[in-house]
Motif scaffolding. Structure first.
Motif, PDB file in Angstrom:
ATOM      1  N   LEU A 245       3.572   6.380  -5.247  1.00  0.00           N
ATOM      2  CA  LEU A 245       3.822   6.402  -6.687  1.00  0.00           C
ATOM      3  C   LEU A 245       2.596   6.806  -7.489  1.00  0.00           C
ATOM      4  O   LEU A 245       2.643   6.843  -8.720  1.00  0.00           O
ATOM      5  CB  LEU A 245       4.334   5.034  -7.155  1.00  0.00           C
ATOM      6  N   THR A 246       1.484   7.097  -6.818  1.00  0.00           N
ATOM      7  CA  THR A 246       0.279   7.571  -7.482  1.00  0.00           C
ATOM      8  C   THR A 246      -0.140   8.901  -6.864  1.00  0.00           C
ATOM      9  O   THR A 246       0.374   9.305  -5.819  1.00  0.00           O
ATOM     10  CB  THR A 246      -0.870   6.555  -7.345  1.00  0.00           C
ATOM     11  N   LEU A 247      -1.070   9.580  -7.534  1.00  0.00           N
ATOM     12  CA  LEU A 247      -1.562  10.852  -7.005  1.00  0.00           C
ATOM     13  C   LEU A 247      -2.312  10.656  -5.691  1.00  0.00           C
ATOM     14  O   LEU A 247      -3.057   9.692  -5.545  1.00  0.00           O
ATOM     15  CB  LEU A 247      -2.499  11.509  -8.024  1.00  0.00           C
TER      16      LEU A 247
ATOM     17  N   LYS B  19       0.828  -1.204   0.000  1.00  0.00           N
ATOM     18  CA  LYS B  19       0.000   0.000   0.000  1.00  0.00           C
ATOM     19  C   LYS B  19       0.869   1.264   0.000  1.00  0.00           C
ATOM     20  O   LYS B  19       0.531   2.253  -0.650  1.00  0.00           O
ATOM     21  CB  LYS B  19      -0.918  -0.001   1.226  1.00  0.00           C
ATOM     22  N   ALA B  20       1.987   1.209   0.729  1.00  0.00           N
ATOM     23  CA  ALA B  20       2.865   2.373   0.809  1.00  0.00           C
ATOM     24  C   ALA B  20       3.494   2.676  -0.548  1.00  0.00           C
ATOM     25  O   ALA B  20       3.571   3.842  -0.964  1.00  0.00           O
ATOM     26  CB  ALA B  20       3.944   2.141   1.856  1.00  0.00           C
ATOM     27  N   ILE B  21       3.957   1.641  -1.247  1.00  0.00           N
ATOM     28  CA  ILE B  21       4.562   1.845  -2.573  1.00  0.00           C
ATOM     29  C   ILE B  21       3.541   2.464  -3.523  1.00  0.00           C
ATOM     30  O   ILE B  21       3.821   3.434  -4.235  1.00  0.00           O
ATOM     31  CB  ILE B  21       5.097   0.516  -3.132  1.00  0.00           C
TER      32      ILE B  21
ATOM     33  N   ASN C  57      -5.243   3.120  11.803  1.00  0.00           N
ATOM     34  CA  ASN C  57      -4.241   2.107  11.486  1.00  0.00           C
ATOM     35  C   ASN C  57      -3.130   2.712  10.636  1.00  0.00           C
ATOM     36  O   ASN C  57      -3.171   3.903  10.288  1.00  0.00           O
ATOM     37  CB  ASN C  57      -4.885   0.887  10.799  1.00  0.00           C
ATOM     38  N   ALA C  58      -2.167   1.895  10.296  1.00  0.00           N
ATOM     39  CA  ALA C  58      -0.959   2.397   9.630  1.00  0.00           C
ATOM     40  C   ALA C  58      -1.261   3.050   8.288  1.00  0.00           C
ATOM     41  O   ALA C  58      -0.601   4.024   7.895  1.00  0.00           O
ATOM     42  CB  ALA C  58       0.028   1.247   9.439  1.00  0.00           C
ATOM     43  N   THR C  59      -2.243   2.544   7.554  1.00  0.00           N
ATOM     44  CA  THR C  59      -2.542   3.120   6.237  1.00  0.00           C
ATOM     45  C   THR C  59      -3.122   4.524   6.336  1.00  0.00           C
ATOM     46  O   THR C  59      -3.148   5.246   5.334  1.00  0.00           O
ATOM     47  CB  THR C  59      -3.523   2.217   5.471  1.00  0.00           C
ATOM     48  N   ASP C  60      -3.575   4.932   7.508  1.00  0.00           N
ATOM     49  CA  ASP C  60      -4.060   6.305   7.687  1.00  0.00           C
ATOM     50  C   ASP C  60      -2.920   7.324   7.630  1.00  0.00           C
ATOM     51  O   ASP C  60      -3.169   8.533   7.622  1.00  0.00           O
ATOM     52  CB  ASP C  60      -4.795   6.450   9.026  1.00  0.00           C
ATOM     53  N   LEU C  61      -1.684   6.832   7.612  1.00  0.00           N
ATOM     54  CA  LEU C  61      -0.522   7.712   7.506  1.00  0.00           C
ATOM     55  C   LEU C  61       0.048   7.757   6.093  1.00  0.00           C
ATOM     56  O   LEU C  61       1.075   8.384   5.853  1.00  0.00           O
ATOM     57  CB  LEU C  61       0.571   7.251   8.477  1.00  0.00           C
ATOM     58  N   LEU C  62      -0.640   7.113   5.147  1.00  0.00           N
ATOM     59  CA  LEU C  62      -0.184   7.105   3.763  1.00  0.00           C
ATOM     60  C   LEU C  62      -0.975   8.127   2.948  1.00  0.00           C
ATOM     61  O   LEU C  62      -2.200   8.206   3.071  1.00  0.00           O
ATOM     62  CB  LEU C  62      -0.379   5.713   3.154  1.00  0.00           C
TER      63      LEU C  62
ATOM     64  N   SER D 105      -3.067   9.800   0.063  1.00  0.00           N
ATOM     65  CA  SER D 105      -4.009   9.219  -0.889  1.00  0.00           C
ATOM     66  C   SER D 105      -4.858  10.326  -1.490  1.00  0.00           C
ATOM     67  O   SER D 105      -5.003  11.404  -0.908  1.00  0.00           O
ATOM     68  CB  SER D 105      -4.913   8.190  -0.207  1.00  0.00           C
ATOM     69  N   ALA D 106      -5.426  10.049  -2.652  1.00  0.00           N
ATOM     70  CA  ALA D 106      -6.307  11.017  -3.294  1.00  0.00           C
ATOM     71  C   ALA D 106      -7.532  11.283  -2.424  1.00  0.00           C
ATOM     72  O   ALA D 106      -7.992  12.425  -2.308  1.00  0.00           O
ATOM     73  CB  ALA D 106      -6.737  10.493  -4.665  1.00  0.00           C
ATOM     74  N   ALA D 107      -8.057  10.224  -1.803  1.00  0.00           N
ATOM     75  CA  ALA D 107      -9.223  10.392  -0.938  1.00  0.00           C
ATOM     76  C   ALA D 107      -8.889  11.245   0.282  1.00  0.00           C
ATOM     77  O   ALA D 107      -9.695  12.080   0.711  1.00  0.00           O
ATOM     78  CB  ALA D 107      -9.740   9.024  -0.497  1.00  0.00           C
ATOM     79  N   GLY D 108      -7.695  11.042   0.843  1.00  0.00           N
ATOM     80  CA  GLY D 108      -7.288  11.837   1.990  1.00  0.00           C
ATOM     81  C   GLY D 108      -7.192  13.312   1.650  1.00  0.00           C
ATOM     82  O   GLY D 108      -7.669  14.175   2.397  1.00  0.00           O
TER      83      GLY D 108
END
Length: 265
Positions: free
Chosen positions: A15-17, A9-11, A229-234, A236-239
């Motif tokens: 690497l995306t918008l 998920k981090a990669i 969780n950890a993905t909340d620190l990545l 993302s377009a939605a974020g």
């Protein structure tokens, strides 16, 4: 959550918008840092600050921070009230032109979500459904009414349907709808809109509806109330989108407060 899944998920996130902007800015900062440093704001300092702020505003954790105070106070379900003549009010959240000739219009996904939720509670309470929102620059009131009635037919809503098709803003939604509500003698309003939009809408309802009781119903939330969780620190377009919507809403609340004070409302 496994480390492999998080790494995957981090990669993808970086690497995306919009995460790719963070990656690019960080790489640019490292490049300028190694190349040269000058007094004042250096290219590397600018790039690092740009990356930091973009990262902060692109992560779901930031969106949660701004959205929870806006969304959490309002329910997703509502019960009936005996002895009242309510109307369900649904302010629009966007209208799209469905063809190049601007003769057919459709609700945006956000508006459609609100409308479906409003139709559901109107059916439950046996109350009329009042849709508010237009596109005066392109669509006459008749075009908007056709869109609303066509949508109601598609979702199977056969109750009484009222359409206010001239308003362009939340302020105008309540200004124009209040005239219909008073004219029809409704003594309660069930306000259905997106969770993040309810605080500003309730403030506007208080200004224009006065003593008429208003109950809020969220058509949906952008952020859940679950654990972080950890993905909340990545990034993302939605974020980024959700943070932008929350900040826009807070700015709108402040502007409406100032505008209302200046107008004496």
């Amino acid at each position: 959550m496994t480390f492999t899944y998080f790494l995957y998920k981090a990669i993808g996130a970086f690497l995306t918008l919009p995460g790719v902007f963070v990656t690019g800015a960080l790489l640019g900062g490292l490049f300028f840092y190694r190349k040269s440093e000058r007094k004042g704001v250096s290219p590397s300092s600018f790039a690092f600050f740009f990356a930091f702020f973009l990262y902060v505003f692109s992560i779901p954790l930031t969106a949660r921070f701004f959205l929870i105070p806006l969304e959490e106070p309002y329910p997703l379900e509502i019960n009936g009230a005996e002895g009242r003549a309510p109307v369900v009010l649904v302010p629009a959240g966007g209208i799209w032109s469905a063809d190049e000739s601007d003769t057919v219009f459709t609700m945006s996904p956000e508006t459609l979500q609100r409308f479906v939720a409003g139709a559901s509670v109107a059916r439950k309470l046996g109350a009329p459904l009042l849709y508010s929102g237009g596109y005066p620059e392109k669509a006459a009131g008749g075009r908007i009414e056709e869109m609303v009635r066509r949508t109601a037919e598609k979702i199977g809503f056969s109750g009484e349907l009222l359409v206010e098709g001239q308003s362009r803003t939340t302020w105008e939604n309540f200004l124009f709808s209040s005239e219909i509500i008073r004219e029809r003698g409704f003594d309660e309003v069930i306000l259905v809109t997106s969770g993040f939009h309810l605080r500003r809408s309730m403030n506007s309802a208080a200004r224009f509806l006065g003593s008429i009781p208003v109950r809020a119903l969220s058509s949906g939330r952008l952020e859940g109330a679950g654990r972080i969780n950890a993905t909340d620190l990545l990034p993302s377009a939605a974020g980024l989108r959700n943070t932008s919507l929350a900040l826009r809403e807070l700015a709108g609340i402040l502007a409406y407060e100032l505008f209302g004070t200046l107008k004496g409302l």
